[in-house]
Write a protein that holds these residues in place. Structure first.
Motif, PDB file in Angstrom:
ATOM      1  N   TYR B   7      25.071   9.320 -85.504  1.00 48.72           N
ATOM      2  CA  TYR B   7      26.018   9.190 -86.795  1.00 48.72           C
ATOM      3  C   TYR B   7      26.185   7.722 -87.198  1.00 48.72           C
ATOM      4  O   TYR B   7      26.370   7.426 -86.190  1.00 48.72           O
ATOM      5  CB  TYR B   7      26.675  10.221 -86.727  1.00 48.72           C
ATOM      6  N   GLU B   9      29.345   6.814 -89.902  1.00 48.40           N
ATOM      7  CA  GLU B   9      29.873   6.878 -91.410  1.00 48.40           C
ATOM      8  C   GLU B   9      29.808   6.110 -92.638  1.00 48.40           C
ATOM      9  O   GLU B   9      30.652   4.638 -91.799  1.00 48.40           O
ATOM     10  CB  GLU B   9      31.199   7.353 -91.317  1.00 48.40           C
ATOM     11  N   TYR B  37      29.679   6.977 -82.495  1.00 47.05           N
ATOM     12  CA  TYR B  37      29.534   6.938 -83.818  1.00 47.05           C
ATOM     13  C   TYR B  37      28.795   5.585 -83.999  1.00 47.05           C
ATOM     14  O   TYR B  37      29.085   4.957 -82.813  1.00 47.05           O
ATOM     15  CB  TYR B  37      30.604   6.758 -85.085  1.00 47.05           C
ATOM     16  N   SER B 196      27.440  11.090 -96.096  1.00 46.02           N
ATOM     17  CA  SER B 196      28.640  11.124 -95.910  1.00 46.02           C
ATOM     18  C   SER B 196      29.726  11.631 -95.597  1.00 46.02           C
ATOM     19  O   SER B 196      30.040  12.381 -96.426  1.00 46.02           O
ATOM     20  CB  SER B 196      29.039   9.103 -96.393  1.00 46.02           C
ATOM     21  N   ARG B 240      30.265  15.148 -84.168  1.00 44.80           N
ATOM     22  CA  ARG B 240      28.908  14.769 -84.728  1.00 44.80           C
ATOM     23  C   ARG B 240      28.587  15.934 -84.429  1.00 44.80           C
ATOM     24  O   ARG B 240      27.577  16.779 -84.800  1.00 44.80           O
ATOM     25  CB  ARG B 240      28.234  14.036 -83.741  1.00 44.80           C
ATOM     26  N   LEU B 243      29.448  18.010 -87.602  1.00 42.44           N
ATOM     27  CA  LEU B 243      28.407  17.390 -88.786  1.00 42.44           C
ATOM     28  C   LEU B 243      26.734  18.084 -88.964  1.00 42.44           C
ATOM     29  O   LEU B 243      26.615  18.295 -89.788  1.00 42.44           O
ATOM     30  CB  LEU B 243      27.977  15.926 -88.607  1.00 42.44           C
ATOM     31  N   LEU B 252      21.448  13.471 -91.564  1.00 45.47           N
ATOM     32  CA  LEU B 252      22.029  12.243 -90.328  1.00 45.47           C
ATOM     33  C   LEU B 252      21.704  11.286 -90.274  1.00 45.47           C
ATOM     34  O   LEU B 252      22.108   9.936 -89.878  1.00 45.47           O
ATOM     35  CB  LEU B 252      22.778  13.554 -89.169  1.00 45.47           C
ATOM     36  N   GLU B 253      20.281  11.312 -89.517  1.00 44.45           N
ATOM     37  CA  GLU B 253      19.493   9.912 -88.995  1.00 44.45           C
ATOM     38  C   GLU B 253      19.736   9.364 -90.426  1.00 44.45           C
ATOM     39  O   GLU B 253      19.351   7.696 -90.122  1.00 44.45           O
ATOM     40  CB  GLU B 253      18.444  10.603 -88.813  1.00 44.45           C
ATOM     41  N   THR B 255      21.800   8.222 -92.018  1.00 43.92           N
ATOM     42  CA  THR B 255      23.212   7.245 -91.968  1.00 43.92           C
ATOM     43  C   THR B 255      22.739   5.949 -91.188  1.00 43.92           C
ATOM     44  O   THR B 255      23.256   4.792 -91.365  1.00 43.92           O
ATOM     45  CB  THR B 255      24.564   7.681 -91.239  1.00 43.92           C
TER      46      THR B 255
END
Lengths: 552, 1051
Positions: B7, B9, B37, B196, B240, B243, B252-253, B255
């Motif tokens: 992830y 952000e 992250y 996000s 995570r 999320l 998520l990927e 991001t």
């Protein structure tokens, strides 16, 4: 220095030498100009009441209450807002044992009303109030605050600080800058020079203070309320007969209100009995009303609901304060929308409902900005007059944010059996709801675009059927007055069997600032019988489940 | 369980989105690292103010930092723009600048047209659907505004191929529907979706603070903030694992895919200095050499001493190596401008004390004046950071210099650095009090009680005393929030402008850092502060305002005018013994830098006898040396005169000039180099780490290197440890010798003037107010104590400024000027002076008519007693003033309309009493030439057995005493562990009071509120310094009646 002539005569000599001792026959001699100085008996005598500062600043109402009481001392009363009252007492002092007696009486009235005050008597109203105020400032002994001899007036006033005159601070400051801090020092200034520098208004004030100019005061009159009583020579038990007896009283009230161009917002009817305390029946109105027939009709509704403990032996009508009437109240209700006529009938309808169900049972709701469901709405008076609606819409940002259809009223006892005769529960899911909502469970409108009419029909405003459900679809119309704990098994809530959670949770974590903090995940759920419920799980351990509302 | 999805952000606000974000940049970075992250984008709303701090925090971490910004257009469209490279960053800065410049301070305004024009090339765009989602309106607000596909279409048209739909699922109960809507829009327009988090805080525990700052931002009580608050605390850096439960994995990927396309780092910002200072046909180096040569000839008309010549060569070589010529040329240009306008100025700072700067006229620290040691160190080859020169200008005329810079380089290339205003106890309590529904008087009471609060728990008693219940629910909620706001490094509240740090660039500044409007008309600031600029190695010149330079220039003018001399900065007779005599007596009211009470207490102990002593004196009375416990050892060695033994020759080289005790900030660095083998670059890194060690830690790894280095060089373990501890104590509070050296010159010049020309000096100080430590009352009293005759303000004589009049014996007399008269307008005074020049006034009426003064000005003059010559006492003056006709409009008066003279008698007005006169004097001109107010009260004070300052002079150490005086000053240095210093004044002099913390707590109200204070305590004497240590304080202000005194509070 240039431009100077001889000294001008000052205002008045501070000591006066009377030319001849006045006899008792001079009593009525009017005050006029300098002649007054040598007069021992004044033309007028004023008693000033100065209310002292209390935690709650005295308001006009306090003054009026005191004025009403003071009427027994003299008919000539003037209010001197914000904190003064003036009584002309020359004529009446003998009735109360002279000025001391009058002062005692007045002080008694003040203390009965729990008002702290200082009192003074002088031949002019300004002088009396200056003395009273100065007395408070200096905590002077009472005897110093009584001046009945005009010849002594200036001498008594001279040492008082200028603040006792309550002139504009700017004027007082400017006088202080030339070294003038007392009334006496101000009186010694040349008249023309004083007027040029500090204004003719102030000069006039000084002249009125010393009696050189007359001082006319507005007379205060007590505001009226209607109160009539009728003793009966027989005992009454029937409601219809009661109404007949009240009719002439109501007629009289109508004339009374008509003459004053006023209406009433509350009307109390007291029914006297032989042995027990009177039965009271209070009408509260949403709009000022003066029409005796309307009042009679409303009163009839209330009286019908009354259970009389004993036969009635007498009755009395008492009005609340008079209110000036709003002549039109148009606009809000469209013809036909409210199960009937024109806008003017809306208040009448509410009165009728209130008369039938009780005043507390009919109320308006308004949305409150708060994420907490239970704090998201508030009860308000269902005031529907044109002016109220207008000002409300203008001033209340919350209500401004709402669509018109949300500005409605609800009936409180709107449970399955909550409405009066002739209404039938119209919402099938409510019928099917297994629990019992007591009549005290309140409707949380939450500002839902839906409202309930007295006829029992539900009117739903058009709802957006977009992809995004509005907030009012997530939250139910009906909220329990307090969340009810649910049983659980395996971490899932139960109510007569397991509940099925319908959708994603709505997380609410807020309200920490007033002790009403909550941290919950709300879910819509369906029970085994298909009733749709609104439940939540606490975010904090022990993570209990609660029922909080019911979907319609 | 599947492994957590990677992830990054991409939408995260710091608390530099003022009063919206609730976490510091370094907290967010730290938490993102903690959570694993892959990247974190800092996307403050129309701002990059927080990115440098995040950049510093992320250095060396396993976290990629992305720079971006959240933008909300006036049409409601919201998006996040992320810079992929330097060009994209430049475009973004330019767009932010445009938005900020188009709105008042603190706001911004951007339209779609702005976006089209700018293009945001090399930026990635995330569409934030739903008009109000995540901004000022609560969620309820936006639900009536569902995602508008039109917005997506417009964006798609302009940002094809670099546009994503941001999906922010925040558990408001509608996440699923929201996601479905966006998926449909994404399919329709073939746009990718990306997850996000609309992050406002690093952990969810910041929720209360976030609510509180939101209420502050909207200026509503928190209980009424309603939907302006977020319904829950989901806007934090989520684990995570969480999320993964909320979002489809591909979102998520995505991001990470987005993050990988961003390759910009702040490291890339390179800085070019302005070029236009170099004439055609010259190089920067050759031009600087020419200017330096010319300057050397001016400085040494008899020829440059050989040693200096070599040193100049050395410096020029170093400057050339580092290519700093344009910087020196920039400073020279500004200084040359000031000089051409007759504005006094003086440089200070490490680079300022170079021979090159001496030759360029930036400084006047004569290398031959016993300070040649200073020049050895100014720029280091390794440090690779720009040189630092601060230039002080006359405070009344600095604006001319600033406008010159703007004119010369344009607003696109010159701007002032920002200062981040942080919450202090006072502001934190005021803002929180307001949102907790306290009324203004309660708020004032609370802040007053707590103004010296340091965030600790010791305030409960004071709160109770002031009528607050420290355990009540309101304070129990308020105080922890206040603690969070004032906790180091301080919660930012807004940007303000730095006192004078200018950034000047070669290219467009707005591609380097956004520029926004400041409060002051015509001022712009960049979004970074001084530290940020330093951290990125950008150049700035500090153009500062210094009151003493104004006062010195005015002194020189007055003296030269009166005596026909040609005194100027640096040209007064050097090293005059009588001047040092005066200084050593602590007779230094008005003297630059050494007039504070702490300095005055030190002077008799240190006994300065030469210029370099002054350099030390100025630097030693500072928190660093005091906390590092260096003052006492230094004084002891100085007094005993015994030789100091140094552990090595290198250490001796560094510490010899301060008798073995490190006093200056630079000495710490030099010790690290000399004793521990640091390179100059490392030493500077150490200095900066010490400056920030409280903020971010990071000094520990220097410890090893320092102590190890010293051990390796054969120093005793104990010496190494002690040195390290001293450095810690010194911290950021050490004062640099390079600044002290420049200040000492001004201190000497002002002391010389005070010693030899007290009347002119006092007049100049009065004409330069407000400045310095002392109010006009003390300055005038001090001048009179030194034999200066002072004459009152007089409408028949005075001009605007205080002036010198020539007495029969040719001595100067100080005449007070009209500028001291409170509320008198400058225009009115000018007309008065002009009318008087035509013909002397013969009455108040004459004056009022001919000078066309309005009532306000006349009353101001009457209040000042300035009409004494025309009308007698103040009462009469006011009577006459009040009687003047309402002034005609100015034009009418000028046409000379015939005005009727009014004849009227003068009333018999009471003469003002002495007390009234003194009250009026203080109220209007802030001082009295009559008796001291306490002289009038002396009888009653004496009956209470209170002693005067003079009485105390004759008493012995250790005596219990009681005294009283008007509170002139309260000082509570942040470093003096809770001690408060007071200065009391009575008719015989001043007394210094020390209030220890415990006594201060006990007698808090009298300490903080008294104007006239009675003190019981013990008299103490130490090396000629006397003070009273207080045991009991009593407020006697009531005795003063209406007397208006003004104390100056410093803390």
């Amino acid at each position: 220095m240039r431009h100077r002539r001889a000294l001008e005569l000052p205002f008045q000599e501070s000591t006066s030498v009377p030319g001849s001792a006045p006899g008792p026959g001079d009593l009525l001699r009017p005050i006029s100009g300098r002649a007054a100085v040598s007069t021992r008996a004044p033309a007028e005598l004023w008693l000033a009441v100065h209310l002292e500062e209390s935690p709650s600043q005295p308001g006009r109402q306090d003054l009026e209450r005191l004025g009403a009481r003071a009427q027994r001392l003299t008919p000539r009363i003037s209010l001197d807002p914000p904190d003064g009252l003036l009584l002309e007492v020359k004529g009446s002092r003998h009735l109360f044992g002279g000025v001391e007696g009058l002062i005692r009486e007045m002080a008694g009235e003040c203390s009965r009303l729990r008002m702290a005050c200082s009192l003074a008597i002088a031949p002019t109203p300004l002088a009396a109030s200056a003395l009273a105020r100065a007395g408070r400032m200096a905590a002077a002994p009472a005897s110093l605050l009584i001046v009945t001899d005009p010849a002594q007036l200036i001498g008594r006033l001279s040492p008082l600080p200028l603040a006792a005159l309550r002139w504009p601070q700017d004027t007082v400051d400017r006088l202080a800058r030339i070294g003038v801090r007392t009334i006496g020092e101000a009186l010694r200034l040349p008249r023309a020079g004083f007027a040029r520098r500090f204004g003719t208004a102030q000069l006039l004030a000084l002249d009125r203070l010393t009696g050189r100019a007359s001082d006319l005061k507005d007379r205060f009159e007590v505001r009226a309320r209607f109160r009539r009583r009728r003793e009966l020579i027989y005992e009454l038990e029937s409601h219809a007969a009661l109404l007949a007896v009240l009719e002439p009283l109501l007629e009289e009230l109508g004339r009374f209100l008509e003459a004053r161009q006023c209406g009433v917002l509350t009307l109390e009817c007291r029914l006297q009995h032989r042995a027990v305390a009177p039965t009271r029946c209070v009408l509260r109105l949403a709009a000022p009303l003066a029409d005796p027939r309307q009042l009679a009709a409303l009163l009839a509704e209330r009286l019908n609901a009354l259970v009389l403990p004993e036969p009635v032996r007498g009755c009395e009508l008492r009005s609340g304060p008079l209110v000036s009437r709003v002549l039109s109240s148009a606009g809000l209700w469209q013809p036909g929308e409210q199960g009937g006529g024109a806008a003017a009938q809306a208040p009448e309808l509410i009165e009728r409902l209130r008369a039938r169900l009780g005043a507390e049972a009919v109320y308006g709701l308004r949305l409150v900005e708060d994420h907490r469901p239970e704090a998201g709405w508030r009860i308000r008076e269902p005031v529907i007059t044109a002016s109220a609606v207008q000002s409300g819409l203008q001033n209340d940002p919350v209500r401004n944010a709402l669509t018109k259809s949300q500005e409605r009223f609800w009936t409180a006892d709107a449970g399955p059996k909550g409405l009066g005769a002739g209404t039938k529960p119209s919402n099938p899911s409510l019928e099917g709801f297994p629990g019992r909502l007591s009549s005290r469970e309140r409707v949380s409108g939450g500002g839902s675009p839906s409202w309930r009419s007295a006829s029992g029909q539900d009117h739903f405003a058009i709802r957006s059927e977009g992809d995004n459900p509005g907030p009012w679809d997530r939250r139910p119309l009906w909220l329990l007055s307090a969340p009810r704990l649910l049983n659980e098994r395996d971490g899932l809530p139960r109510r007569r069997g397991p509940l099925r959670l319908l959708c994603e949770g709505e997380r609410v974590e807020t309200g920490w600032w007033d002790g009403g903090e909550l941290a919950r995940d709300y879910y819509r759920a369906v029970d085994v019988r298909g009733a749709r419920l609104w439940v939540f799980r606490e975010r904090e351990p022990p993570h209990r489940w609660f029922l909080h509302g019911v979907f319609g | 369980m599947t492994p957590d999805a990677p992830y990054a952000e991409l939408h995260c606000l710091t608390n530099f989105t003022f009063l919206r974000g609730a976490s510091h940049p370094h907290e967010l970075v730290g938490q993102a690292v903690e959570l694993g992250y892959e990247a974190l984008a800092i996307t403050d709303e129309c701002s990059v103010a927080g990115v440098v701090r995040a950049h510093v925090a992320a250095k060396g971490q396993q976290l990629k930092l992305i720079i971006g910004s959240e933008l909300r257009l006036t049409c409601g469209l919201k998006l996040v723009a992320l810079a992929t490279n330097r060009r994209g960053y430049g475009r973004l800065c330019r767009l932010i600048t445009r938005g900020r410049r188009a709105a008042a301070k603190g706001g911004y305004s951007l339209t779609r047209a702005d976006l089209e024009e700018n293009g945001l090339e090399h930026c990635l765009i995330l569409w934030l659907p739903g008009k109000a989602r995540g901004t000022t309106l609560g969620p309820q607000g936006h639900e009536f505004e569902p995602p508008d596909p039109e917005e997506a279409r417009w964006l798609e048209e302009h940002f094809r191929g670099r546009l994503w739909i941001a999906v922010e699922l925040l558990r408001d109960g509608m996440d699923r529907g929201h996601l479905e809507t966006l998926q449909r829009i994404g399919r329709d327009l073939t746009l990718p979706l990306v997850a996000s988090g609309d992050v406002h805080m690093h952990i969810r525990a910041r929720r209360r603070l976030q609510d509180a700052v939101t209420a502050i931002r909207h200026n509503v009580p928190i209980a009424q903030a309603g939907w302006r608050l977020y319904p829950n605390g989901e806007r934090y850096l989520r684990e995570r694992e969480r999320l993964a439960k909320l979002y489809p994995r591909e979102l998520l990927e995505e991001t990470v895919a987005v993050a990988r396309r961003c390759a910009f780092s702040l490291e890339e910002l390179r800085y070019e200095y302005p070029h236009e200072l170099v004439p055609e046909g010259e190089t920067p180096a050759s031009h600087l050499r020419k200017l330096t040569e010319a300057g050397a000839h001016w400085r040494w008309p008899q020829g440059v001493p050989p040693g200096e010549r070599a040193a100049i060569e050395h410096e020029l070589e170093l400057i050339a190596d580092l290519r700093y010529e344009p910087y020196f040329l920039t400073v020279h240009d500004i200084v040359a401008f000031a000089r051409s306008k007759g504005i006094l100025c003086q440089g200070r700072g490490s680079a300022a004390n170079s021979r090159v700067c001496y030759c360029l006229g930036v400084t006047s620290v004569d290398p031959l004046r016993g300070a040649s040691l200073l020049f050895e160190r100014f720029i280091s080859r390794e440090r690779n950071e720009p040189p630092d020169i601060d230039v002080d200008f006359e405070h009344e005329r600095r604006e001319e210099v600033i406008q010159y810079v703007y004119d010369k380089y344009g607003r696109e290339r010159a701007a002032i650095a920002a200062t981040v205003i942080m919450y202090r106890p006072k502001s934190a309590l005021r803002d929180l009090g307001k949102i907790f529904g306290l009324d203004p008087t309660e708020c004032t009471r609370l802040t007053k009680v707590m103004q010296w609060w340091d965030g600790g728990d010791a305030m409960r008693e004071r709160l109770r005393e002031a009528g607050f219940d420290p355990d009540g629910p309101m304070l129990a909620r308020l105080l922890p929030l206040a603690q969070e706001l004032i906790a180091f490094p301080g919660f930012p509240r807004h940007l303000s402008q730095h006192v004078g740090g200018f950034v000047i660039s070669e290219g467009a500044l707005e591609e380097l850092v956004p520029i926004e409007n400041a409060t002051m008309e015509g001022r712009t600031v960049v979004q970074w502060d001084k530290d940020d600029l330093n951290d990125l190695g950008l150049l700035k010149v500090d153009l500062l305002a210094l009151g003493m330079l104004t006062a010195l220039r005015k002194s020189f003018d007055l003296v030269n005018d009166f005596r026909g001399t040609h005194h100027a900065l640096g040209s007064l007779p050097a090293e005059a013994a009588e001047v040092y005599e005066m200084i050593s007596r602590a007779d230094t009211i008005g003297v630059f830098q050494i007039e504070s009470r702490a300095q005055m207490a030190m002077l008799p102990r240190l006994q300065p006898r030469c210029y370099y002593d002054l350099v030390i004196e100025i630097a030693i009375v500072r928190p660093g040396p005091i906390q590092g416990d260096m003052v006492h050892p230094y004084l002891k060695r100085r007094k005993s005169g015994e030789p100091v033994r140094y552990p090595s020759r290198e250490v001796a080289g560094v510490l010899q000039r301060t008798l073995g005790v490190p006093i200056f900030q630079e000495q710490v660095m030099q010790l690290a180099i000399a004793a521990a083998g640091f390179t100059p670059g490392e030493a500077d890194a150490l200095r900066r780490a010490m400056g920030a060690w409280k903020r971010s830690g990071g000094i520990e790894h220097f410890r090893e290197k320092l102590i190890g280095g010293m051990r390796a060089r054969g120093y005793a373990e104990e010496f190494a440890q002690r040195l390290y501890q001293q450095m810690l104590g010194f911290g950021e509070y050490g004062f640099p010798e390079s600044h002290s050296a420049s200040f000492a010159l001004l201190a000497y010049d002002s002391a010389w003037l005070k010693c030899h020309e007290p009347a002119a000096f006092a007049a100049a100080l009065l004409n330069s107010q407000p400045m310095g430590f002392y109010a006009p009352a003390q300055l005038v009293r001090d001048a009179r104590a030194h034999g200066v005759e002072v004459r009152p303000v007089d409408v028949c004589v005075s001009v605007w400024d205080c002036t010198l009049e020539r007495r029969d014996d040719e001595e100067p007399v100080l005449r007070l000027g009209l500028r001291l008269v409170k509320s008198l307008t400058r225009n009115g005074a000018d007309r008065l002076i002009a009318a008087r020049r035509e013909q002397a006034f013969d009455s108040v009426q004459d004056l009022a008519a001919r000078a066309a003064l309005d009532r306000g000005d006349l009353e101001a003059l009457a209040a000042a007693g300035a009409f004494a010559a025309l009308s007698g006492n103040r009462h009469l003056a006011f009577w006459e003033v009040a009687g003047t006709e309402r002034p005609l409009p100015l034009e009418a008066a000028l046409v000379d309309a015939p005005h009727e003279e009014i004849h009227e008698p003068t009333p018999l007005l009471r003469t003002p009493t002495e007390g009234e006169r003194i009250v009026a004097d203080y109220a209007s001109i802030g001082l009295t030439l009559g008796r001291h107010p306490l002289a009038l009260l002396r009888e009653s004070l004496q009956s209470n057995r209170l002693l005067t300052a003079r009485d105390l002079d004759g008493m012995a150490h250790g005596k219990p005493v009681r005294t009283a005086g008007i509170v002139l000053m309260r000082q509570r240095p942040g470093t003096a562990s809770g001690v408060t210093f007071l200065t009391l004044e009575d008719e015989t002099g001043q007394v210094n009071i020390i209030v220890w913390e415990r006594i201060g707590e006990e007698y808090r109200r009298p300490l903080v509120e008294s104007r006239l204070l009675e003190v019981h305590g013990e008299l103490q004497r130490q090396e000629g310094v006397m003070h009273v240590v207080a045991h009991r304080l009593i407020d006697r202000s009531r005795l003063l009646g209406e007397l208006i005194t003004r104390s100056r509070d410093f803390h």
